[in-house]
Design a protein around this motif. Structure first.
Motif, PDB file in Angstrom:
ATOM      1  N   UNK A   1     -52.652 -46.063 -65.191  1.00 11.14           N
ATOM      2  CA  UNK A   1     -53.574 -45.953 -64.071  1.00 11.14           C
ATOM      3  C   UNK A   1     -53.545 -44.541 -63.486  1.00 11.14           C
ATOM      4  N   UNK A   2     -52.357 -43.970 -63.358  1.00 14.82           N
ATOM      5  CA  UNK A   2     -52.215 -42.608 -62.828  1.00 14.82           C
ATOM      6  C   UNK A   2     -52.884 -41.591 -63.759  1.00 14.82           C
ATOM      7  N   UNK A   3     -52.724 -41.751 -65.049  1.00 13.75           N
ATOM      8  CA  UNK A   3     -53.344 -40.837 -66.023  1.00 13.75           C
ATOM      9  C   UNK A   3     -54.866 -40.912 -65.914  1.00 13.75           C
ATOM     10  N   UNK A   4     -55.410 -42.124 -65.815  1.00 14.16           N
ATOM     11  CA  UNK A   4     -56.869 -42.292 -65.679  1.00 14.16           C
ATOM     12  C   UNK A   4     -57.369 -41.676 -64.378  1.00 14.16           C
ATOM     13  N   UNK A   5     -56.628 -41.879 -63.300  1.00 12.87           N
ATOM     14  CA  UNK A   5     -57.014 -41.320 -62.006  1.00 12.87           C
ATOM     15  C   UNK A   5     -57.025 -39.800 -62.067  1.00 12.87           C
ATOM     16  N   UNK A   6     -55.989 -39.230 -62.648  1.00 13.50           N
ATOM     17  CA  UNK A   6     -55.892 -37.777 -62.753  1.00 13.50           C
ATOM     18  C   UNK A   6     -57.013 -37.226 -63.629  1.00 13.50           C
ATOM     19  N   UNK A   7     -57.305 -37.883 -64.732  1.00 12.68           N
ATOM     20  CA  UNK A   7     -58.372 -37.433 -65.630  1.00 12.68           C
ATOM     21  C   UNK A   7     -59.727 -37.497 -64.925  1.00 12.68           C
ATOM     22  N   UNK A   8     -59.970 -38.562 -64.178  1.00 12.67           N
ATOM     23  CA  UNK A   8     -61.240 -38.695 -63.459  1.00 12.67           C
ATOM     24  C   UNK A   8     -61.354 -37.626 -62.379  1.00 12.67           C
ATOM     25  N   UNK A   9     -60.274 -37.391 -61.679  1.00 14.90           N
ATOM     26  CA  UNK A   9     -60.269 -36.373 -60.625  1.00 14.90           C
ATOM     27  C   UNK A   9     -60.541 -34.991 -61.216  1.00 14.90           C
ATOM     28  N   UNK A  10     -59.915 -34.684 -62.349  1.00 12.72           N
ATOM     29  CA  UNK A  10     -60.110 -33.387 -63.006  1.00 12.72           C
ATOM     30  C   UNK A  10     -61.543 -33.237 -63.532  1.00 12.72           C
ATOM     31  N   UNK A  11     -62.135 -34.315 -64.039  1.00 15.54           N
ATOM     32  CA  UNK A  11     -63.491 -34.222 -64.572  1.00 15.54           C
ATOM     33  C   UNK A  11     -64.499 -33.998 -63.441  1.00 15.54           C
TER      34      UNK A  11
ATOM     35  N   UNK B   1     -63.837 -32.356 -60.656  1.00 16.66           N
ATOM     36  CA  UNK B   1     -63.645 -30.976 -60.190  1.00 16.66           C
ATOM     37  C   UNK B   1     -64.212 -29.955 -61.162  1.00 16.66           C
ATOM     38  N   UNK B   2     -64.293 -30.275 -62.432  1.00 14.91           N
ATOM     39  CA  UNK B   2     -64.767 -29.290 -63.416  1.00 14.91           C
ATOM     40  C   UNK B   2     -66.255 -29.390 -63.702  1.00 14.91           C
ATOM     41  N   UNK B   3     -66.946 -30.387 -63.159  1.00 12.64           N
ATOM     42  CA  UNK B   3     -68.377 -30.518 -63.378  1.00 12.64           C
ATOM     43  C   UNK B   3     -69.136 -29.477 -62.547  1.00 12.64           C
ATOM     44  N   UNK B   4     -70.163 -28.845 -63.140  1.00 15.31           N
ATOM     45  CA  UNK B   4     -70.925 -27.873 -62.381  1.00 15.31           C
ATOM     46  C   UNK B   4     -71.744 -28.546 -61.287  1.00 15.31           C
ATOM     47  N   UNK B   5     -72.005 -27.833 -60.189  1.00 18.37           N
ATOM     48  CA  UNK B   5     -72.777 -28.432 -59.080  1.00 18.37           C
ATOM     49  C   UNK B   5     -74.221 -28.680 -59.440  1.00 18.37           C
TER      50      UNK B   5
END
Length: 86
Positions: free
Chosen positions: A70-80, A82-86
């Protein structure tokens, strides 16, 4: 009974040491012997016990538990996000 019917059964108690894990394991074993597909999920965060029942240990053994996944999925979602262009 419809063979596609899903049943969810929970065992709950405020008190520890009353046998919830053993009841879950035995119920799962009985249903599996009757040909049912069974998912056993121990959500006791403070004292999980399913992993100490030898007959229930998966082969090969899992390296991570549910909370780690669950922590890995949360971190991956959070990182994705943050890295998406506006």
């Amino acid at each position: 009974m419809n063979k596609h019917t899903t049943h969810i059964t929970t065992f709950y108690s405020y008190k520890g040491g009353v046998g919830r894990t053993m009841l879950l394991a035995n119920t799962g074993a009985i249903l599996a012997r009757k040909g049912r597909k069974v998912l056993l999920w121990d959500l006791d965060v403070e004292a999980p016990g399913m992993h100490v029942i030898p007959a229930l240990q998966p082969t090969p053994a899992h390296k991570r538990g549910f909370l780690e996944c669950l922590w890995i999925c949360r971190t991956a979602a959070k990182n994705s996000i943050q890295t998406q262009p506006p």
